[in-house]
Design an enzyme around this catalytic site. Structure first.
Site, mmCIF file in Angstrom:
data_model
loop_
_atom_site.group_PDB
_atom_site.id
_atom_site.type_symbol
_atom_site.label_atom_id
_atom_site.label_comp_id
_atom_site.label_asym_id
_atom_site.label_seq_id
_atom_site.Cartn_x
_atom_site.Cartn_y
_atom_site.Cartn_z
ATOM 1 C CG MET A 1 -1.744 1.146 1.412
ATOM 2 S SD MET A 1 -2.795 0.885 2.830
ATOM 3 C CE MET A 1 -1.758 1.420 4.105
ATOM 4 C CB SER B 1 3.244 -4.502 2.789
ATOM 5 O OG SER B 1 2.599 -4.010 3.930
ATOM 6 C CD GLN B 2 -2.644 -3.185 0.386
ATOM 7 O OE1 GLN B 2 -3.394 -3.038 1.354
ATOM 8 N NE2 GLN B 2 -2.757 -2.443 -0.702
ATOM 9 C CG ASP C 1 6.321 -4.152 10.710
ATOM 10 O OD1 ASP C 1 5.796 -3.021 10.720
ATOM 11 O OD2 ASP C 1 6.301 -4.909 9.728
ATOM 12 C CG HIS D 1 6.302 -2.684 7.066
ATOM 13 N ND1 HIS D 1 5.868 -3.969 7.299
ATOM 14 C CD2 HIS D 1 5.608 -2.257 5.991
ATOM 15 C CE1 HIS D 1 4.953 -4.301 6.393
ATOM 16 N NE2 HIS D 1 4.780 -3.278 5.588
#
Ligand SMILES: *[C@@H]1O[C@H](CO)[C@@H](O)[C@H](O)[C@H]1NC(C)=O
Ligand SMILES: *[C@@H]1O[C@H](CO)[C@@H](O)[C@H](O)[C@H]1NC(C)=O
Ligand SMILES: *[C@@H]1O[C@H](CO)[C@@H](O)[C@H](O)[C@H]1NC(C)=O
Length: 295
Positions: A27, A101-102, A221, A277
């Site tokens: 994202m 990530s997503q 993270d 992250h």
């Protein structure tokens, strides 16, 4: 006859092409800009000469790609990507997939929902994915202004309303451990791909065809909560403190997604990195991901 064998061997060596790689960005990121995943694509191309790398663009332009990361319903994104991958002749003999990530859970959905219609997907590598969803947004992901607070409130109160699910991507992996029933009933993306609503055998079969499912967790993270979701763990139901590992979770114990079987077959790989992250060094990536899984 000896020289014939040698020539064949040589021919084989020359014609062996590296396995293509598909990337799905996170994202607030895009497929192709030089300072974003475009840079990572060049890095892979340099490390694995001749490799075909497809960095997925969701939409017809970079701006659309960025917007769709927030607003295009994941079930639609997954369907769109299934179509794109099926059309790509360079992927028909198989590929490796890397999600950021997503993009991690979205690529896993691609494997599960349309893997049987694509060339064999060898390894699925997920970097900081949210396989069991998120609960709490410490940095509110990449949103950096007032809308951040708005999003947090929206998710707390309304994540499961159908219109929120359809208009805000991050709502589709909001997982409230205090209310598992509502989550299961209304999470139209995550609870579905985790086989928590019903069991879809196709999902199990497709996931099991992977050679490895590699999950990378970032121990520092500050964006994803809880971090254990990056290893497919989550809060124990009914509260938001105690964490369960994947192996302690119902998904695993009831083997709803075939993960127990994969684990026993040595197909699940759990790696971690100490930083925030998606922070990792090129050296680490070469040694821990490229050498074992991509070449
Ligand atoms: C790209 O543009 C075409 C033609 O305008 C449209 O039909 C399609 O939905 C667009 N794709 C996406 C993912 O927005
Ligand atoms: C299971 O998943 C496959 C692949 O996405 C889909 O075609 C099928 O309709 C699903 N079955 C059920 C019962 O939901
Ligand atoms: C969840 O769905 C079941 C079956 O449709 C229904 O009986 C139940 O009331 C729902 N619960 C919640 C909290 O939405």
């Amino acid at each position: 006859m000896k020289w014939l064998g040698l020539i064949l061997l040589l021919f084989n060596y020359i014609s062996a092409e590296p396995t293509p790689i598909v990337l799905w960005h996170g994202m607030g990121d895009t497929c192709c800009l030089a300072y974003s995943l475009g840079l990572f694509k060049s890095f892979l191309e340099k490390q694995i000469p001749g490799v075909y790398v497809l960095s997925l663009r969701i939409g017809n332009s970079t701006v659309e790609d960025l917007e769709n990361g927030y607003f295009m319903y994941p079930n639609k994104q997954v369907e769109y990507v299934c179509g794109e991958l099926a059309q790509d002749q360079k992927l028909k003999n198989g590929f490796n997939a890397i999600g950021f990530s997503q993009g991690s859970q979205f690529l896993r959905a691609v494997v599960q929902r349309c893997g049987h219609k694509l060339g064999p997907i060898k390894n699925l590598i997920t970097l900081g994915g949210q396989h069991q969803g998120v609960y709490g947004l410490p940095h509110c992901f990449a949103l950096q202004h007032e809308s951040c607070d708005y999003v947090r409130k929206l998710l707390n109160y309304a994540a499961y309303y159908s219109w929120v699910q359809k208009s805000l991507v991050q709502a589709t992996y909001w997982h409230d451990p205090l209310d598992e029933i509502t989550y299961r009933n209304n999470s139209e993306f995550l609870a579905d791909i985790n086989n928590e609503r019903k069991i879809n055998q196709t999902y199990i079969d497709n996931l099991n065809k992977l050679e490895h499912f590699v999950m990378v967790k970032f121990d520092g993270d500050s964006i994803v909560q809880p971090r254990e979701t990056e290893w497919f763990g989550f809060y124990a139901p009914g509260q938001a403190k105690k964490l369960l590992t994947l192996q302690q979770s119902a998904i695993y114990k009831q083997d709803r997604l075939g993960l127990k079987k994969m684990d026993e077959a040595g197909k699940l790989v759990f790696l971690s990195q100490p930083g925030d992250h998606l922070r990792f060094t090129e050296e680490w990536f070469i040694e821990s991901i490229i050498k074992p899984y991509l070449i």
